[in-house]
Write a protein that holds these residues in place. Structure first.
Motif, PDB file in Angstrom:
ATOM      1  N   GLY A 192       0.781  -1.228   0.000  1.00 42.90           N
ATOM      2  CA  GLY A 192       0.000   0.000   0.000  1.00 42.90           C
ATOM      3  C   GLY A 192       0.811   1.275   0.000  1.00 42.90           C
ATOM      4  N   SER A 193       2.106   1.200   0.291  1.00 44.09           N
ATOM      5  CA  SER A 193       2.928   2.409   0.309  1.00 44.09           C
ATOM      6  C   SER A 193       3.460   2.774  -1.073  1.00 44.09           C
ATOM      7  CB  SER A 193       4.099   2.242   1.277  1.00 44.09           C
ATOM      8  OG  SER A 193       5.035   1.305   0.777  1.00 44.09           O
ATOM      9  N   ARG A 194       3.248   1.911  -2.039  1.00 43.92           N
ATOM     10  CA  ARG A 194       3.743   2.159  -3.400  1.00 43.92           C
ATOM     11  C   ARG A 194       2.561   2.375  -4.336  1.00 43.92           C
ATOM     12  NH1 ARG A 194       9.222   1.037  -4.617  1.00 43.92           N
ATOM     13  NH2 ARG A 194       8.467   0.914  -6.730  1.00 43.92           N
ATOM     14  N   ALA A 213       5.817   4.246  -8.411  1.00 43.75           N
ATOM     15  CA  ALA A 213       6.272   5.356  -7.573  1.00 43.75           C
ATOM     16  C   ALA A 213       6.104   4.991  -6.110  1.00 43.75           C
ATOM     17  CB  ALA A 213       5.470   6.612  -7.909  1.00 43.75           C
ATOM     18  N   GLU A 214       6.805   5.725  -5.271  1.00 44.37           N
ATOM     19  CA  GLU A 214       6.692   5.496  -3.829  1.00 44.37           C
ATOM     20  C   GLU A 214       6.741   6.829  -3.094  1.00 44.37           C
ATOM     21  OE1 GLU A 214      11.191   4.600  -2.314  1.00 44.37           O
ATOM     22  OE2 GLU A 214      10.120   2.940  -3.241  1.00 44.37           O
ATOM     23  N   LYS A 215       5.988   6.883  -2.025  1.00 46.86           N
ATOM     24  CA  LYS A 215       5.967   8.069  -1.185  1.00 46.86           C
ATOM     25  C   LYS A 215       7.213   8.052  -0.308  1.00 46.86           C
ATOM     26  CE  LYS A 215       2.362   8.058   1.321  1.00 46.86           C
ATOM     27  NZ  LYS A 215       1.155   8.179   2.136  1.00 46.86           N
ATOM     28  N   ARG A 226       6.819  15.648   2.232  1.00 37.27           N
ATOM     29  CA  ARG A 226       6.461  14.362   1.621  1.00 37.27           C
ATOM     30  C   ARG A 226       6.592  14.540   0.105  1.00 37.27           C
ATOM     31  NH1 ARG A 226       1.068  13.303   3.602  1.00 37.27           N
ATOM     32  NH2 ARG A 226       2.178  12.573   5.423  1.00 37.27           N
ATOM     33  N   THR A 227       7.218  13.574  -0.542  1.00 32.94           N
ATOM     34  CA  THR A 227       7.380  13.612  -1.992  1.00 32.94           C
ATOM     35  C   THR A 227       6.936  12.279  -2.575  1.00 32.94           C
ATOM     36  OG1 THR A 227       8.948  14.105  -3.780  1.00 32.94           O
ATOM     37  CG2 THR A 227       9.784  12.794  -1.978  1.00 32.94           C
ATOM     38  N   LEU A 228       6.542  12.315  -3.826  1.00 30.59           N
ATOM     39  CA  LEU A 228       6.279  11.077  -4.557  1.00 30.59           C
ATOM     40  C   LEU A 228       7.436  10.894  -5.518  1.00 30.59           C
ATOM     41  CD1 LEU A 228       4.318   8.704  -5.052  1.00 30.59           C
ATOM     42  CD2 LEU A 228       3.391  10.028  -6.967  1.00 30.59           C
ATOM     43  N   TYR A 229       8.199   9.822  -5.327  1.00 23.73           N
ATOM     44  CA  TYR A 229       9.353   9.531  -6.170  1.00 23.73           C
ATOM     45  C   TYR A 229       8.947   8.508  -7.234  1.00 23.73           C
ATOM     46  CZ  TYR A 229      13.708   7.576  -7.814  1.00 23.73           C
ATOM     47  OH  TYR A 229      14.717   7.133  -8.624  1.00 23.73           O
ATOM     48  N   VAL A 230       9.076   8.900  -8.499  1.00 22.49           N
ATOM     49  CA  VAL A 230       8.777   8.001  -9.621  1.00 22.49           C
ATOM     50  C   VAL A 230      10.010   7.155  -9.879  1.00 22.49           C
ATOM     51  CG1 VAL A 230       8.185   7.852 -12.071  1.00 22.49           C
ATOM     52  CG2 VAL A 230       7.074   9.571 -10.614  1.00 22.49           C
ATOM     53  N   GLU A 259       0.827  12.841 -10.466  1.00 23.01           N
ATOM     54  CA  GLU A 259       0.741  14.174  -9.875  1.00 23.01           C
ATOM     55  C   GLU A 259      -0.571  14.342  -9.113  1.00 23.01           C
ATOM     56  OE1 GLU A 259       1.349  16.690 -13.271  1.00 23.01           O
ATOM     57  OE2 GLU A 259       3.387  15.904 -13.577  1.00 23.01           O
ATOM     58  N   ASP A 260      -1.671  13.858  -9.687  1.00 25.85           N
ATOM     59  CA  ASP A 260      -2.965  13.925  -9.003  1.00 25.85           C
ATOM     60  C   ASP A 260      -2.922  13.159  -7.696  1.00 25.85           C
ATOM     61  OD1 ASP A 260      -3.970  15.452 -11.091  1.00 25.85           O
ATOM     62  OD2 ASP A 260      -5.011  13.765 -12.053  1.00 25.85           O
ATOM     63  N   TRP A 261      -2.363  11.939  -7.740  1.00 26.89           N
ATOM     64  CA  TRP A 261      -2.259  11.116  -6.536  1.00 26.89           C
ATOM     65  C   TRP A 261      -1.415  11.841  -5.484  1.00 26.89           C
ATOM     66  CZ3 TRP A 261       1.230   8.914  -3.308  1.00 26.89           C
ATOM     67  CH2 TRP A 261       0.786   7.874  -2.488  1.00 26.89           C
ATOM     68  N   ALA A 262      -0.302  12.437  -5.927  1.00 26.42           N
ATOM     69  CA  ALA A 262       0.583  13.141  -5.003  1.00 26.42           C
ATOM     70  C   ALA A 262      -0.143  14.309  -4.329  1.00 26.42           C
ATOM     71  CB  ALA A 262       1.831  13.630  -5.741  1.00 26.42           C
ATOM     72  N   ARG A 263      -0.900  15.076  -5.097  1.00 30.62           N
ATOM     73  CA  ARG A 263      -1.668  16.186  -4.522  1.00 30.62           C
ATOM     74  C   ARG A 263      -2.668  15.672  -3.484  1.00 30.62           C
ATOM     75  NH1 ARG A 263      -2.197  17.433  -9.722  1.00 30.62           N
ATOM     76  NH2 ARG A 263      -0.743  19.000 -10.433  1.00 30.62           N
ATOM     77  N   GLU A 264      -3.381  14.620  -3.852  1.00 32.32           N
ATOM     78  CA  GLU A 264      -4.407  14.054  -2.967  1.00 32.32           C
ATOM     79  C   GLU A 264      -3.812  13.468  -1.688  1.00 32.32           C
ATOM     80  OE1 GLU A 264      -6.338  11.199  -5.476  1.00 32.32           O
ATOM     81  OE2 GLU A 264      -7.084  12.756  -6.834  1.00 32.32           O
ATOM     82  N   ASN A 265      -2.539  13.131  -1.717  1.00 31.33           N
ATOM     83  CA  ASN A 265      -1.878  12.512  -0.570  1.00 31.33           C
ATOM     84  C   ASN A 265      -0.896  13.444   0.133  1.00 31.33           C
ATOM     85  OD1 ASN A 265      -2.617   9.415  -0.323  1.00 31.33           O
ATOM     86  ND2 ASN A 265      -2.713  10.008  -2.468  1.00 31.33           N
ATOM     87  N   GLY A 266      -1.065  14.736  -0.077  1.00 27.87           N
ATOM     88  CA  GLY A 266      -0.297  15.726   0.661  1.00 27.87           C
ATOM     89  C   GLY A 266       1.171  15.819   0.307  1.00 27.87           C
ATOM     90  N   CYS A 267       1.531  15.453  -0.894  1.00 32.07           N
ATOM     91  CA  CYS A 267       2.937  15.541  -1.305  1.00 32.07           C
ATOM     92  C   CYS A 267       3.281  16.968  -1.741  1.00 32.07           C
ATOM     93  CB  CYS A 267       3.230  14.573  -2.448  1.00 32.07           C
ATOM     94  SG  CYS A 267       3.122  12.839  -1.970  1.00 32.07           S
TER      95      CYS A 267
END
Length: 156
Positions: free
Chosen positions: A51-53, A71-73, A87-91, A114-122
């Motif tokens: 779930g973290s990826r 990608a992973e947070k 918090r960053t999303l690393y591709v 990018e949408d996922w990252a925004r929704e998850n506070g990145c």
């Protein structure tokens, strides 16, 4: 075309795409990249269950996988030296099949990240682009990505 989370039945297509990425890297830097597999099928299945990826695929109307992004947070915690906590999303991996390039799958996959990252506070989305793949660098630049730092080397 649809972008959706990857599922276990996508593993064979993911392995094929990962092989294309590996071949490109091996051809460009055989001193760094051996010809082989990044993940075995069982490892990919475990990764999809993690779930973290984030692992997404772009599929056509027939359900054929055109490309994927993995990608992973990552988080910089409070008190980590002089770094600001964020918090960053690393591709880690993006690949569109040779046959599907130029039709928007890569863009759709990156925009979904990018949408996922925004929704998850990145704070941002980051990635590494190898200079052996100028087409990838141009692609990311067209999407608005800019060089953040340079990783330099001297081969001895």
């Amino acid at each position: 075309m649809e972008v959706r989370p990857a599922v276990e039945s996508d593993v064979p297509a993911l392995l094929e795409l990962l092989d294309q990425v590996n071949a490109l890297h091996h051809e460009g830097r055989p001193d760094l990249f051996a010809r082989g597999v990044k993940y075995r099928a069982s490892q990919l299945a475990d990764l999809l269950a993690d779930g973290s990826r984030l692992t997404l695929v772009a599929v056509d109307d027939e359900g054929t996988v055109l490309g994927h992004v993995m990608a992973e947070k990552r988080e910089v915690p409070e008190g980590e030296g002089c770094l600001v906590p964020l918090r960053t999303l690393y591709v880690d991996d993006l690949c569109v099949s040779d046959a599907a390039r130029g039709h928007g799958a890569g863009t759709a996959l990156m925009r979904a990240c990018e949408d996922w990252a925004r929704e998850n506070g990145c704070h941002n989305v980051t990635l590494h682009a190898w200079t052996l793949n100028p087409g990838a660098i141009e692609f990311y630049e067209r999407l608005g990505y800019r060089t953040r730092c340079l990783d330099m080397e001297v081969v001895l």
